[in-house]
Design a protein around this motif. Sequence first.
Motif, PDB file in Angstrom:
ATOM      1  N   ALA A  25       0.829  -1.208   0.000  1.00 19.63           N
ATOM      2  CA  ALA A  25       0.000   0.000   0.000  1.00 19.63           C
ATOM      3  C   ALA A  25       0.865   1.260   0.000  1.00 19.63           C
ATOM      4  O   ALA A  25       0.557   2.238  -0.688  1.00 19.63           O
ATOM      5  CB  ALA A  25      -0.946  -0.005   1.202  1.00 19.63           C
ATOM      6  N   GLU A  26       1.961   1.230   0.738  1.00 19.11           N
ATOM      7  CA  GLU A  26       2.874   2.374   0.769  1.00 19.11           C
ATOM      8  C   GLU A  26       3.517   2.604  -0.604  1.00 19.11           C
ATOM      9  O   GLU A  26       3.627   3.746  -1.070  1.00 19.11           O
ATOM     10  CB  GLU A  26       3.962   2.139   1.815  1.00 19.11           C
ATOM     11  CG  GLU A  26       4.973   3.253   1.918  1.00 19.11           C
ATOM     12  CD  GLU A  26       6.069   2.947   2.928  1.00 19.11           C
ATOM     13  OE1 GLU A  26       7.183   3.456   2.729  1.00 19.11           O
ATOM     14  OE2 GLU A  26       5.820   2.201   3.898  1.00 19.11           O
TER      15      GLU A  26
ATOM     16  N   CYS B   1      -5.373  -3.130 -10.297  1.00 23.93           N
ATOM     17  CA  CYS B   1      -5.041  -4.457  -9.773  1.00 23.93           C
ATOM     18  C   CYS B   1      -5.198  -5.527 -10.847  1.00 23.93           C
ATOM     19  O   CYS B   1      -6.015  -5.391 -11.753  1.00 23.93           O
ATOM     20  CB  CYS B   1      -5.949  -4.806  -8.591  1.00 23.93           C
ATOM     21  SG  CYS B   1      -5.716  -3.732  -7.174  1.00 23.93           S
ATOM     22  N   ALA B   2      -4.406  -6.577 -10.672  1.00 23.09           N
ATOM     23  CA  ALA B   2      -4.504  -7.764 -11.518  1.00 23.09           C
ATOM     24  C   ALA B   2      -4.306  -8.976 -10.615  1.00 23.09           C
ATOM     25  O   ALA B   2      -3.685  -8.872  -9.554  1.00 23.09           O
ATOM     26  CB  ALA B   2      -3.452  -7.733 -12.623  1.00 23.09           C
ATOM     27  N   GLY B   3      -4.824 -10.108 -11.026  1.00 26.82           N
ATOM     28  CA  GLY B   3      -4.690 -11.330 -10.254  1.00 26.82           C
ATOM     29  C   GLY B   3      -3.373 -12.043 -10.512  1.00 26.82           C
ATOM     30  O   GLY B   3      -2.648 -11.718 -11.462  1.00 26.82           O
TER      31      GLY B   3
ATOM     32  N   ALA C  44      -4.437 -11.252  -5.181  1.00 28.41           N
ATOM     33  CA  ALA C  44      -5.829 -11.702  -5.155  1.00 28.41           C
ATOM     34  C   ALA C  44      -6.489 -11.298  -3.834  1.00 28.41           C
ATOM     35  O   ALA C  44      -7.666 -11.551  -3.632  1.00 28.41           O
ATOM     36  CB  ALA C  44      -5.908 -13.213  -5.333  1.00 28.41           C
ATOM     37  N   ASP C  45      -5.740 -10.667  -2.958  1.00 22.60           N
ATOM     38  CA  ASP C  45      -6.214 -10.270  -1.630  1.00 22.60           C
ATOM     39  C   ASP C  45      -7.215  -9.113  -1.765  1.00 22.60           C
ATOM     40  O   ASP C  45      -6.834  -8.006  -2.153  1.00 22.60           O
ATOM     41  CB  ASP C  45      -5.003  -9.863  -0.788  1.00 22.60           C
ATOM     42  CG  ASP C  45      -5.365  -9.454   0.622  1.00 22.60           C
ATOM     43  OD1 ASP C  45      -6.307  -8.656   0.812  1.00 22.60           O
ATOM     44  OD2 ASP C  45      -4.661  -9.912   1.540  1.00 22.60           O
ATOM     45  N   ARG C  46      -8.470  -9.378  -1.466  1.00 20.49           N
ATOM     46  CA  ARG C  46      -9.517  -8.367  -1.653  1.00 20.49           C
ATOM     47  C   ARG C  46      -9.307  -7.121  -0.801  1.00 20.49           C
ATOM     48  O   ARG C  46      -9.519  -6.005  -1.267  1.00 20.49           O
ATOM     49  CB  ARG C  46     -10.884  -8.966  -1.349  1.00 20.49           C
ATOM     50  CG  ARG C  46     -11.323  -9.940  -2.394  1.00 20.49           C
ATOM     51  CD  ARG C  46     -12.707 -10.460  -2.093  1.00 20.49           C
ATOM     52  NE  ARG C  46     -13.080 -11.455  -3.086  1.00 20.49           N
ATOM     53  CZ  ARG C  46     -13.957 -12.394  -2.874  1.00 20.49           C
ATOM     54  NH1 ARG C  46     -14.565 -12.492  -1.721  1.00 20.49           N
ATOM     55  NH2 ARG C  46     -14.249 -13.254  -3.832  1.00 20.49           N
ATOM     56  N   GLY C  47      -8.894  -7.313   0.436  1.00 18.70           N
ATOM     57  CA  GLY C  47      -8.647  -6.159   1.299  1.00 18.70           C
ATOM     58  C   GLY C  47      -7.525  -5.296   0.771  1.00 18.70           C
ATOM     59  O   GLY C  47      -7.611  -4.060   0.766  1.00 18.70           O
ATOM     60  N   LEU C  48      -6.454  -5.918   0.319  1.00 16.76           N
ATOM     61  CA  LEU C  48      -5.336  -5.169  -0.246  1.00 16.76           C
ATOM     62  C   LEU C  48      -5.749  -4.482  -1.541  1.00 16.76           C
ATOM     63  O   LEU C  48      -5.376  -3.325  -1.783  1.00 16.76           O
ATOM     64  CB  LEU C  48      -4.142  -6.094  -0.480  1.00 16.76           C
ATOM     65  CG  LEU C  48      -2.900  -5.437  -1.085  1.00 16.76           C
ATOM     66  CD1 LEU C  48      -2.401  -4.275  -0.225  1.00 16.76           C
ATOM     67  CD2 LEU C  48      -1.801  -6.483  -1.276  1.00 16.76           C
ATOM     68  N   ARG C  49      -6.550  -5.143  -2.344  1.00 13.63           N
ATOM     69  CA  ARG C  49      -7.039  -4.516  -3.582  1.00 13.63           C
ATOM     70  C   ARG C  49      -7.800  -3.230  -3.273  1.00 13.63           C
ATOM     71  O   ARG C  49      -7.612  -2.217  -3.941  1.00 13.63           O
ATOM     72  CB  ARG C  49      -7.945  -5.482  -4.350  1.00 13.63           C
ATOM     73  CG  ARG C  49      -7.192  -6.542  -5.105  1.00 13.63           C
ATOM     74  CD  ARG C  49      -8.166  -7.542  -5.750  1.00 13.63           C
ATOM     75  NE  ARG C  49      -7.459  -8.387  -6.681  1.00 13.63           N
ATOM     76  CZ  ARG C  49      -7.579  -8.326  -7.998  1.00 13.63           C
ATOM     77  NH1 ARG C  49      -8.407  -7.478  -8.559  1.00 13.63           N
ATOM     78  NH2 ARG C  49      -6.880  -9.125  -8.772  1.00 13.63           N
ATOM     79  N   ARG C  50      -8.640  -3.270  -2.245  1.00 13.25           N
ATOM     80  CA  ARG C  50      -9.376  -2.060  -1.858  1.00 13.25           C
ATOM     81  C   ARG C  50      -8.415  -0.952  -1.446  1.00 13.25           C
ATOM     82  O   ARG C  50      -8.573   0.196  -1.841  1.00 13.25           O
ATOM     83  CB  ARG C  50     -10.350  -2.356  -0.722  1.00 13.25           C
ATOM     84  CG  ARG C  50     -11.684  -2.899  -1.181  1.00 13.25           C
ATOM     85  CD  ARG C  50     -12.703  -2.931  -0.061  1.00 13.25           C
ATOM     86  NE  ARG C  50     -12.331  -3.829   1.028  1.00 13.25           N
ATOM     87  CZ  ARG C  50     -12.541  -5.138   1.029  1.00 13.25           C
ATOM     88  NH1 ARG C  50     -13.111  -5.714   0.000  1.00 13.25           N
ATOM     89  NH2 ARG C  50     -12.187  -5.873   2.059  1.00 13.25           N
TER      90      ARG C  50
END
Length: 132
Positions: free
Chosen positions: A90-91, A121-123, A106-112
């Motif tokens: 994120a940083e 984002c990409a998987g 693929a981490d949904r929280g990180l994608r947000r």
Amino acid sequence: MNADDPLLRPLLVVDGANVVGSVPDGWWRDRRAAAERLRDRLAATGGPADGPYPRPYEIVLVVEGGARGVASVPGVRVEEAPGSGDDLIAELARNANGRPCLVVTADRGLRRRVTQEGARCAGPRSVLQPPT
């Protein structure tokens, strides 16, 4: 974009733990070796061929835990997360300073989190395809 200047290339940040963990190939027996295989694949492919930004990318592979100690190679800078890999990713997205940034996870929280910073984002499959 000037392909000769890495700071002007799109930034590709790869969530090493998430991508390695997406393939049941025994990675859990040697996390560091699995991260090295991913690093080498990234160096060979240069990132996703069909991503939202043209290659070449400045590639950053974020590792944590048992994958620490993986060295950078030409074309891939390896960053060790001092704590959470997600926090470092994120940083990095936040500090992209307006240049295009693609985060592979693929981490949904990180994608947000990273999309709030302006990244796309990409998987994991986007970087696990055979070299083109």
